[in-house]
Design a protein around this motif. Structure first.
Motif, mmCIF file in Angstrom:
data_model
loop_
_atom_site.group_PDB
_atom_site.id
_atom_site.type_symbol
_atom_site.label_atom_id
_atom_site.label_comp_id
_atom_site.label_asym_id
_atom_site.label_seq_id
_atom_site.Cartn_x
_atom_site.Cartn_y
_atom_site.Cartn_z
ATOM 1 N N ARG A 1 -2.450 109.552 -65.988
ATOM 2 C CA ARG A 1 -1.121 109.543 -65.354
ATOM 3 C C ARG A 1 0.012 109.237 -66.318
ATOM 4 N NH1 ARG A 1 -0.600 105.433 -61.826
ATOM 5 N NH2 ARG A 1 -2.653 104.455 -62.032
ATOM 6 N N ALA A 2 -0.291 108.796 -67.535
ATOM 7 C CA ALA A 2 0.760 108.349 -68.459
ATOM 8 C C ALA A 2 1.481 109.518 -69.111
ATOM 9 C CB ALA A 2 0.155 107.456 -69.534
ATOM 10 N N THR B 1 -4.993 104.984 -68.005
ATOM 11 C CA THR B 1 -4.082 105.235 -66.872
ATOM 12 C C THR B 1 -4.589 106.365 -65.979
ATOM 13 O OG1 THR B 1 -2.754 106.798 -68.178
ATOM 14 C CG2 THR B 1 -2.069 104.473 -68.207
ATOM 15 N N GLN B 2 -5.847 106.760 -66.157
ATOM 16 C CA GLN B 2 -6.453 107.859 -65.396
ATOM 17 C C GLN B 2 -5.657 109.153 -65.514
ATOM 18 O OE1 GLN B 2 -5.807 104.727 -63.396
ATOM 19 N NE2 GLN B 2 -7.621 104.117 -64.565
ATOM 20 N N ALA C 1 -0.129 100.990 -65.446
ATOM 21 C CA ALA C 1 -0.545 101.979 -64.451
ATOM 22 C C ALA C 1 -0.499 101.405 -63.037
ATOM 23 C CB ALA C 1 -1.952 102.480 -64.774
ATOM 24 N N THR C 2 -0.619 100.096 -62.931
ATOM 25 C CA THR C 2 -0.530 99.442 -61.621
ATOM 26 C C THR C 2 0.911 99.411 -61.119
ATOM 27 O OG1 THR C 2 -2.423 98.041 -62.182
ATOM 28 C CG2 THR C 2 -1.046 97.321 -60.357
ATOM 29 N N GLU D 1 3.549 104.891 -60.960
ATOM 30 C CA GLU D 1 2.761 106.094 -60.719
ATOM 31 C C GLU D 1 2.611 106.885 -62.015
ATOM 32 O OE1 GLU D 1 0.426 108.899 -59.074
ATOM 33 O OE2 GLU D 1 1.070 107.002 -58.148
ATOM 34 N N THR D 2 3.710 106.952 -62.795
ATOM 35 C CA THR D 2 3.683 107.644 -64.088
ATOM 36 C C THR D 2 4.270 106.719 -65.150
ATOM 37 O OG1 THR D 2 4.059 109.744 -62.932
ATOM 38 C CG2 THR D 2 4.329 109.753 -65.326
ATOM 39 N N GLU E 1 -3.462 99.164 -68.376
ATOM 40 C CA GLU E 1 -3.852 99.237 -66.961
ATOM 41 C C GLU E 1 -2.818 98.565 -66.068
ATOM 42 O OE1 GLU E 1 -8.745 99.476 -67.222
ATOM 43 O OE2 GLU E 1 -7.761 97.531 -66.937
#
Length: 532
Positions: free
Chosen positions: A437-438, A434-435, A405-406, A409-410, A402
């Motif tokens: 996004r990773a 990462t919702q 991810a903060t 963006e990717t 997390e």
């Protein structure tokens, strides 16, 4: 003359259980035949074909053989889900016996369909239990008992035109630790420090502590055993070159850190040697990072890298990344290394601890206050790329991912440790935390992940090492150079298609492995030829 009447024996009625008994007899006879075959090797002094195991254990009695199978739980060898269990049963029943007679057919099947199944976790479990499924010699075993006779042992191998040798001492296989004498085409058996193996009645290797064990060199005994190991390996390397010539590729596999770097630095200028953990993995990871530039819109020099793990793989990958950035930007490599941070078991590698570090970690000691946790290191460094080579599972925690991810963006997350159980995190965890996004890739295969109506396809870092050997053979190389590793990385990265990028893949799928491997080998051969 009166004819004698021919009597016909009454037809035997097959009773319930008769088929099982017949199969058992056939199986038992096969085991006896294998025992006689192994005894034949010993009787005719064919050194190297058998591990250092007592003949009585090979032939065995029925009771001991049955107990052996029970002790090693052969019935529960593979995972339990029914579909996978059925596939594993078919592999054992049809593929393994076929492999002894029709190896090319089996290799074709592996490449086309079964490689993701076989390559972790299956291969890891097979390594751990190899001693209990040993059937016949499939390589050479060279133990300390053969010291002074290694050349003679090598000459026992029936094929004379050998181009690639994979050798291990079994001390660090995958992320599984010390497996002793249980692996690979040539096993250097110098003992084992695994108490489990030393106490195993059916262990097939030398039942003694390793001749290369580490510790404070305060005693003559410990010093002499390490010297014995060094001399033994040197004899092996000299015998290989004498028997097969200087163009044979020797791939070091599964050596512990302290020996891997020592062997590599000692022989890279005099032999054609490749360390998969240091060089092969580095080339593969770099390929993914080069490919990711098209998705992220950043050059390698724009990234900050944080590694969990500072052993062979971690430092090898870091060095090749630094070299690539140096060549692209013209910046000295000492400066490009400052973009790369490593965390080992004691925390972030920093300059204040440099004097106490192993030599291969010292180039990565940068100016920073000591940090003893990965999460704190991530918050301090704010990396764009997180790479795991620790060999310890579940170390990329929810908080760490997390945090990535903060910062980004990717975020680019590579959980490279094998087998699957030792991966730093799973694909599902990386995408979920990462919702979605990773960009994620791993050393072991993971199934596609569904997240909020979208399917994500994790990449797998596994291509280059198979192609390097072919490229070296084609180009008749006599040394491995860093520029060749860079060429292999670029060749692999160039084969990631726009369709792959759309699925956030930074490695091409396995379905094209033959074509991909051929292209990488061609690039390796061309670069080797160019360098002369």
């Amino acid at each position: 003359m009166k004819k004698r009447r021919r009597t016909v024996a009454p037809r035997k009625v097959r009773r319930k259980g008769q088929t099982w008994r017949n199969n058992y007899r056939r199986s038992n006879n096969a085991h006896r035949a294998r025992g006689r075959q192994m005894q034949h090797y010993r009787n005719h002094n064919r050194g190297g074909f058998l591990p250092s195991v007592k003949i009585a254990l090979i032939q065995g009695t029925k009771g001991r053989q049955s107990q052996h199978y029970m002790n090693h739980n052969r019935g529960g060898f593979f995972p339990s889900p029914s579909k996978e269990k059925k596939m594993m049963h078919n592999l054992r029943q049809y593929i393994v016996p076929l492999h002894r007679e029709e190896r090319e057919i089996v290799l074709q099947a592996l490449i086309d369909k079964l490689l993701p199944v076989v390559y972790t976790p299956t291969v890891g479990e097979a390594c751990q239990k190899y001693g209990s499924i040993f059937r016949r010699p499939q390589g050479l075993y060279i133990s300390l008992k053969e010291k002074g006779k290694i050349l003679e042992v090598l000459k026992n191998w029936p094929q004379r035109r050998i181009q690639v040798i994979v050798v291990t001492d079994g001390e660090r296989i995958l992320g599984l630790g010390d497996l002793g004498c249980q692996c690979l085409p040539i096993t250097i058996d110098v003992g084992t420090d695994s108490e489990k193996l030393l106490n195993d009645e059916f262990y097939i290797g030398l039942k003694q502590k390793r001749a290369n064990r580490q510790g404070l060199l305060l005693s003559f005994i410990l010093l002499s055993t390490r010297l014995e190991y060094t001399e033994f390996l040197h004899e092996f390397m000299c015998a290989v070159k004498q028997n097969y010539g200087e163009k044979v590729l020797v791939q070091f596999e599964g050596f512990a850190n302290h020996h891997a770097f020592e062997l590599f630095s000692k022989y890279y200028s005099s032999h054609l040697v490749l360390n998969d953990d240091i060089q092969g993995t580095a080339s593969m990871v770099l390929a993914g990072l080069i490919a990711a530039q098209k998705v992220l819109g950043k050059s390698l020099a724009d990234h900050t890298f944080l590694f969990l793990g500072a052993g062979e793989a971690g430092t090898g990958i870091a060095e090749l990344i630094a070299l690539k950035i140096s060549k692209e930007t013209g910046t000295p490599i000492d400066e490009t290394r400052k973009k790369i941070w490593l965390v080992d078991s004691k925390g972030l590698i920093v300059s204040s601890h440099k004097e106490s570090l192993q030599h291969f970690k010292q180039p990565w000691a940068h100016d920073h206050e000591p940090v003893n946790e990965l999460l704190r290191a991530a918050n301090a460094i704010k990396p764009t790329v997180l790479i795991g080579t620790s060999g310890v599972g579940k170390t990329f925690t929810k908080e760490v991912v997390e945090a990535m991810a903060t910062f980004n963006e990717t975020p680019l997350i590579l959980a490279l440790s094998n087998p699957t159980s030792q991966a730093e995190c799973t694909a599902k965890q990386a995408y979920t935390w990462t919702q979605g996004r990773a960009i994620f890739a791993s050393g072991s295969p993971f199934d596609p992940v569904e997240y909020e109506g979208k399917t994500f396809f994790p990449g797998q870092v596994r291509f280059v090492v198979y192609s390097l050997g072919l490229g070296f053979i084609m180009s008749v190389a006599i040394r491995v150079r860093d520029d060749v590793l860079l060429a292999a990385s670029e060749a692999l990265a160039s084969q990631v298609t726009e369709e792959n990028f759309a699925d956030r893949l930074i490695y091409p799928p396995f379905t094209n492995i033959r074509k991909i491997s051929a292209n990488i080998a061609a690039s390796v051969g061309a670069k080797t030829y160019e360098l002369g």
